[in-house]
Design a protein around this motif. Structure first.
Motif, PDB file in Angstrom:
ATOM      1  N   LYS A  60      63.932  27.387 -36.321  1.00 55.32           N
ATOM      2  CA  LYS A  60      64.586  28.653 -36.021  1.00 55.32           C
ATOM      3  C   LYS A  60      65.643  28.469 -34.941  1.00 55.32           C
ATOM      4  CE  LYS A  60      60.901  31.775 -37.459  1.00 55.32           C
ATOM      5  NZ  LYS A  60      60.106  32.982 -37.101  1.00 55.32           N
ATOM      6  N   PRO A  61      66.645  29.348 -34.879  1.00 52.95           N
ATOM      7  CA  PRO A  61      67.669  29.232 -33.837  1.00 52.95           C
ATOM      8  C   PRO A  61      67.061  29.389 -32.447  1.00 52.95           C
ATOM      9  CG  PRO A  61      68.354  30.775 -35.546  1.00 52.95           C
ATOM     10  CD  PRO A  61      66.914  30.474 -35.796  1.00 52.95           C
ATOM     11  N   MET A  62      67.523  28.577 -31.513  1.00 53.65           N
ATOM     12  CA  MET A  62      67.065  28.623 -30.124  1.00 53.65           C
ATOM     13  C   MET A  62      68.240  29.063 -29.257  1.00 53.65           C
ATOM     14  SD  MET A  62      64.638  28.107 -27.882  1.00 53.65           S
ATOM     15  CE  MET A  62      63.451  27.411 -29.040  1.00 53.65           C
ATOM     16  N   LYS A  63      68.026  30.111 -28.476  1.00 53.28           N
ATOM     17  CA  LYS A  63      69.094  30.592 -27.578  1.00 53.28           C
ATOM     18  C   LYS A  63      69.138  29.785 -26.294  1.00 53.28           C
ATOM     19  CE  LYS A  63      68.176  35.040 -27.157  1.00 53.28           C
ATOM     20  NZ  LYS A  63      68.277  36.483 -26.762  1.00 53.28           N
ATOM     21  N   GLY A  64      70.337  29.389 -25.909  1.00 56.26           N
ATOM     22  CA  GLY A  64      70.526  28.884 -24.553  1.00 56.26           C
ATOM     23  C   GLY A  64      70.621  30.062 -23.606  1.00 56.26           C
ATOM     24  N   MET A  65      70.102  29.921 -22.389  1.00 50.21           N
ATOM     25  CA  MET A  65      70.006  31.056 -21.471  1.00 50.21           C
ATOM     26  C   MET A  65      70.725  30.758 -20.158  1.00 50.21           C
ATOM     27  SD  MET A  65      68.304  33.111 -23.345  1.00 50.21           S
ATOM     28  CE  MET A  65      68.339  34.333 -22.041  1.00 50.21           C
ATOM     29  N   LEU A  66      71.742  31.557 -19.865  1.00 46.15           N
ATOM     30  CA  LEU A  66      72.487  31.401 -18.618  1.00 46.15           C
ATOM     31  C   LEU A  66      72.639  32.757 -17.938  1.00 46.15           C
ATOM     32  CD1 LEU A  66      75.428  29.174 -19.933  1.00 46.15           C
ATOM     33  CD2 LEU A  66      73.351  28.389 -18.806  1.00 46.15           C
ATOM     34  N   THR A  67      72.815  32.726 -16.635  1.00 44.23           N
ATOM     35  CA  THR A  67      73.161  33.934 -15.887  1.00 44.23           C
ATOM     36  C   THR A  67      74.665  33.935 -15.662  1.00 44.23           C
ATOM     37  OG1 THR A  67      71.024  33.903 -14.790  1.00 44.23           O
ATOM     38  CG2 THR A  67      72.742  35.251 -13.775  1.00 44.23           C
ATOM     39  N   GLY A  68      75.297  35.087 -15.887  1.00 44.00           N
ATOM     40  CA  GLY A  68      76.748  35.178 -15.846  1.00 44.00           C
ATOM     41  C   GLY A  68      77.329  35.091 -14.443  1.00 44.00           C
ATOM     42  N   PRO A  69      78.636  34.833 -14.356  1.00 46.24           N
ATOM     43  CA  PRO A  69      79.271  34.615 -13.057  1.00 46.24           C
ATOM     44  C   PRO A  69      79.233  35.822 -12.129  1.00 46.24           C
ATOM     45  CG  PRO A  69      80.909  34.765 -14.810  1.00 46.24           C
ATOM     46  CD  PRO A  69      79.584  34.654 -15.478  1.00 46.24           C
ATOM     47  N   VAL A  70      79.412  37.018 -12.675  1.00 48.04           N
ATOM     48  CA  VAL A  70      79.421  38.211 -11.823  1.00 48.04           C
ATOM     49  C   VAL A  70      78.022  38.521 -11.314  1.00 48.04           C
ATOM     50  CG1 VAL A  70      80.023  40.661 -11.696  1.00 48.04           C
ATOM     51  CG2 VAL A  70      81.429  39.112 -13.056  1.00 48.04           C
ATOM     52  N   THR A  71      77.021  38.288 -12.153  1.00 50.55           N
ATOM     53  CA  THR A  71      75.636  38.509 -11.717  1.00 50.55           C
ATOM     54  C   THR A  71      75.220  37.484 -10.680  1.00 50.55           C
ATOM     55  OG1 THR A  71      75.037  39.571 -13.798  1.00 50.55           O
ATOM     56  CG2 THR A  71      73.247  38.624 -12.502  1.00 50.55           C
ATOM     57  N   ILE A  72      75.587  36.222 -10.880  1.00 48.93           N
ATOM     58  CA  ILE A  72      75.281  35.219  -9.858  1.00 48.93           C
ATOM     59  C   ILE A  72      75.928  35.613  -8.533  1.00 48.93           C
ATOM     60  CG2 ILE A  72      75.728  32.840  -9.125  1.00 48.93           C
ATOM     61  CD1 ILE A  72      75.284  31.963 -11.993  1.00 48.93           C
ATOM     62  N   LEU A  73      77.162  36.090  -8.591  1.00 54.18           N
ATOM     63  CA  LEU A  73      77.843  36.520  -7.366  1.00 54.18           C
ATOM     64  C   LEU A  73      77.157  37.724  -6.740  1.00 54.18           C
ATOM     65  CD1 LEU A  73      80.309  36.506  -5.395  1.00 54.18           C
ATOM     66  CD2 LEU A  73      81.437  38.036  -7.022  1.00 54.18           C
ATOM     67  N   ASN A  74      76.921  38.765  -7.542  1.00 58.32           N
ATOM     68  CA  ASN A  74      76.378  40.012  -6.995  1.00 58.32           C
ATOM     69  C   ASN A  74      74.928  39.895  -6.560  1.00 58.32           C
ATOM     70  OD1 ASN A  74      78.721  41.526  -7.182  1.00 58.32           O
ATOM     71  ND2 ASN A  74      78.296  42.218  -9.261  1.00 58.32           N
ATOM     72  N   TRP A  75      74.203  38.922  -7.104  1.00 55.30           N
ATOM     73  CA  TRP A  75      72.810  38.735  -6.701  1.00 55.30           C
ATOM     74  C   TRP A  75      72.650  37.585  -5.715  1.00 55.30           C
ATOM     75  CZ3 TRP A  75      69.680  39.669 -11.863  1.00 55.30           C
ATOM     76  CH2 TRP A  75      69.837  41.024 -12.219  1.00 55.30           C
ATOM     77  N   SER A  76      73.767  37.167  -5.145  1.00 52.99           N
ATOM     78  CA  SER A  76      73.759  36.218  -4.033  1.00 52.99           C
ATOM     79  C   SER A  76      74.339  36.921  -2.823  1.00 52.99           C
ATOM     80  CB  SER A  76      74.616  34.985  -4.367  1.00 52.99           C
ATOM     81  OG  SER A  76      74.154  34.309  -5.498  1.00 52.99           O
TER      82      SER A  76
END
Length: 769
Positions: free
Chosen positions: A558-574
């Motif tokens: 079955k297809p497997m999703k790669g999982m990343l956190t986006g640039p704006v979320t990384i910024l806003n949650w740092s």
């Protein structure tokens, strides 16, 4: 002389004592009495910390077992009928509103959560209907004040104001009309607030802090008469009580025109987020007796305050007002958005730790400023040390990575665009992925079990080798893949057992970040995060997720999703840098993620999810500032995701977003993702109509169950939600998924939830095909 104050303090406890007590109570391992004992200990501890640091005015009522907005809702009777009539006791009803309740024949979903203005803190959304009635149902604000007063503290009660409470609320499901104007309930609600204020006055309170951050929004301009009538009613209800009206996170702007004439004794303003408003505020209150509370020490960041600059601002205010007694030196907002103390950090280099100031240290900064205003010589050594520390940080920031800046400068317009339009990509992806109607998937994470956390801790401490830890993670991924195949899910995820947090994990693998051990910040309830700190230019030295996604894909057809956190979320949650713009930082992170996205596709991953739940929370409070922010936020996402082929299914995820905001919706369209999943289980078709109205043509996965609640909806309940989706959206574009990731749930809970979800999708394929 000028006094010192803060607007609130973190409520987790120095070593997360409150989190542990809450989770023990929820799991049935401790009693309500034991939970309240911990709460009392931690309340008194926070008062003691503030006083020991020199703070003179101590806030009370800011400690909460879950959420301060839910606290005031429960206090004044903003309780929907299903909870009010549930037969639960007061504490169980409170937690049912927060996280749902499903036992002993009582089945209640949790209320909706939203972000508190532009912060990463989630509050429980108050619900109103035409028939809402209010009454004083709790004495918590009074009890907290009396407790602090008896303990010898100069206490000032804090409550969320009634206009803000209504403004951040929503029309409840039981309302006769979705367009019902909830603000028409204000007179009834204000009367109950008046009763509360009168009781606080009777209890001995001389001042009360009423938080009305809605005054930093454009919409407050239309509420001038509501503010006038409400605060005049407060003056009559409690004539001896001085009201400090607190605003924060932004500027008053034109709202100052009516705020200056309200019957209030004091006004608090945020001079970190909006230093430009000082002159106008000083001019407005100069000829009145209004006390001005100056928010000079940020309640939102972790950097040391430039005390010399802050002192100059305070002196300017005193000179303009002509009386130091009319000035309070304060934090900009509650300090709940910062960690408790730098004293808990044992691994940071001394020179790096010296840059930081957490809640306890910020209390000391406030006290130092007040002391310096009274006697400059008394704080001279502290001011001198502070000046050296600020300079050292500035010098470090200048020594950034020139290669990152050169790459950023070389970006071309085509770097922001996919190779083909969605109409072309979608055909390629459908052939490639071979998915059924109403494909099922999850948002990414599965339970972070005690065993996972224990292995991670052992590896961090050096008790086990990299080989042992990676073997454990591989076994966990095998188990997660098997479980998902047994559930019948169509697009799988690897479960993220290697990740401590969706931002911290990436920050630890990127250059330009530093990390803490115990700098916990509340996200909601008992959920706390340790935001990374961006200290210099950001780059990706090596692949971050490819190893685990590639391994997971090797275990299934079955297809497997790669999982990343986006640039704006990384910024806003740092915690971001202070020396360069947020735009520059977001684009740098976008470039680093671009490398990861293309590496994932080359490793055989045909679906890649880049989460951006924090785009909404980074939105400036004032509409005139929206366009510029959304432009670079969208471009940062596109920079990260546009380097792949048409066959790669690019997904993004959003929760707690303001989809009713036209600019937000246009920005989601402009992301050009192939599919977006959204938190929707408690919103019904209202959000989806917004997607329809803007002619959203890409795929969408509206959440069918609430992941913040242990409650397990039936498959029939989820099926009915899918049916409702098809009445608004094209069924060929609909995916079926939870609201968000499942890391906070148990395996028993999420297995039952996902199995019910799959059964609902199977029924939808049969019944709606």
């Amino acid at each position: 002389m000028a006094q010192s104050s803060v607007l609130g303090f973190p409520r987790v406890g120095p070593m997360r004592e409150v989190k542990k007590a809450l989770e023990a109570f929820w799991s049935g391992k401790s009693s309500a009495e034991e939970l309240q004992k911990v709460a009392t200990t931690e309340r008194l501890r926070t008062y003691s910390i503030m006083k020991e640091q020199g703070v003179e005015i101590i806030p009370t009522g800011t400690f909460s077992l879950y959420d301060h907005v839910l606290d005031i809702s429960a206090t004044v009777g903003v309780v929907p009928p299903q909870y009010a009539n549930s037969g639960l006791n007061e504490l169980d009803r409170y937690f049912a509103m927060a996280r749902g309740h499903q036992k002993n024949g009582v089945d209640l979903p949790a209320q909706e959560m939203q972000k508190w203005f532009d912060s990463n803190y989630h509050y429980i959304v108050p619900e109103f209907t035409e028939d809402s009635t209010f009454s004083l149902q709790s004495t918590k604000p009074i009890d907290d004040f009396v407790e602090a007063k008896k303990a010898g503290y100069n206490a000032r009660p804090v409550i969320v104001g009634p206009i803000t409470l209504i403004a951040i609320g929503k029309v409840g499901a039981a309302a006769k009309s979705e367009s019902f104007d909830t603000m028409t309930l204000l007179p009834k609600l204000a009367a109950v607030y008046g009763e509360l204020l009168a009781k606080l006055s009777e209890a001995g309170a001389e001042w009360v802090q009423i938080d009305e951050p809605v005054l930093c929004l454009d919409r407050a301009a239309s509420l001038s008469s509501e503010f006038k009538q409400t605060y005049e009613s407060f003056a009559k209800a409690a004539p001896k009580l001085n009201i400090l009206l607190a605003t924060y996170f932004g500027r008053l702007d034109k709202n100052l025109d009516f705020v200056k004439d309200l019957p209030i004794a004091g006004l608090h303003i945020d001079l970190d987020r909006a230093p430009e408003q000082l002159d106008a505020v000083l001019a407005a209150v100069k000829d009145k007796k209004t006390v001005l509370s100056l928010g000079l020490v940020s309640g939102r960041n972790i950097w040391k305050t430039d005390l010399t600059a802050a002192l100059a601002t305070a002196k300017k205010a005193i000179e303009a007002l002509g009386d130091a007694k009319r000035v309070i030196v304060a934090s900009t907002s509650s300090l709940q958005h910062t960690p408790i103390t730098t004293a808990n950090e044992k691994k940071l280099p001394a020179d790096v730790l010296d840059w930081f100031s957490f809640a306890t240290e910020k209390c000391a900064e406030v006290a130092t400023l007040a002391a310096a205003l009274r006697d400059a010589s008394s704080a001279s050594s502290i001011l001198e040390a502070n000046e050296k520390s600020i300079k050292a940080r500035r010098d470090f920031e200048k020594n950034s990575n020139p290669a990152v800046r050169e790459r950023l400068a070389a970006i071309k317009p085509e770097d922001y665009n996919r190779k083909s339009d969605f109409s072309v990509r979608s055909k390629v992806q459908r052939e490639h992925l071979k998915l059924p109607l109403f494909p099922t998937t999850t948002i990414g994470s599965f339970p972070q079990t005690k065993e996972i956390r224990a292995y991670r801790a052992r590896f961090t401490k050096g008790d086990i080798s990299s080989e042992e830890y990676e073997k454990f993670l591989e076994d966990e991924i095998r188990d997660v893949v098997k479980r998902q195949e047994a559930m019948g899910l169509d697009v799988l995820v690897h479960g993220e057992p290697e990740r401590n947090d969706m931002v911290q994990y990436f920050g630890e693998l990127l250059e330009g970040f530093v990390f803490t051990q115990n700098a916990w910040v509340q996200s909601f309830g008992s959920r706390y995060v340790r935001p990374p700190v961006i200290v210099s230019d950001v780059s990706r030295p090596t692949a971050m997720t490819v190893r685990w996604s590639k391994f997971a894909q090797s275990l299934t057809e079955k297809p497997m999703k790669g999982m990343l956190t986006g640039p704006v979320t990384i910024l806003n949650w740092s915690f971001p840098r202070a020396d360069v713009s947020r735009e520059i930082q977001a684009r740098q992170i976008g470039l680093a993620l671009r490398d990861e996205v293309t590496d994932l596709e080359q490793a055989g991953i045909s679906s890649i999810q880049v989460d951006e739940p924090a785009i909404r929370e980074g939105l400036p409070l004032r509409e005139e500032d929206h366009t510029a922010y959304l432009k670079w936020a969208v471009e940062s996402f596109r920079l990260a995701t546009s380097g792949v082929t048409d066959a790669c299914n690019v997904v993004s995820h959003f929760c707690y977003s303001d989809f009713a905001n036209r600019q937000i919706m246009e920005s989601i369209l402009n992301l050009d993702a192939d599919m977006v999943s959204i938190e929707n289980s408690k919103a019904g078709a209202k959000i989806l109509r917004t997607f329809r109205d803007v002619k959203y043509s890409q795929d969408i996965g509206p959440g069918v169950f609430d992941i913040h609640s242990p409650r397990v909806p039936t498959s029939e309940e989820m099926y009915e939600r899918i049916v409702a989706f098809t009445k608004v959206l094209d069924k060929s574009n609909i995916w079926v998924n939870p609201d968000c990731g499942l890391k906070t749930r148990t395996w028993d809970e999420c297995t039952k939830q996902c199995e019910a979800m799959v059964q609902a999708a199977i029924k939808a394929r049969k019944e709606l095909a």
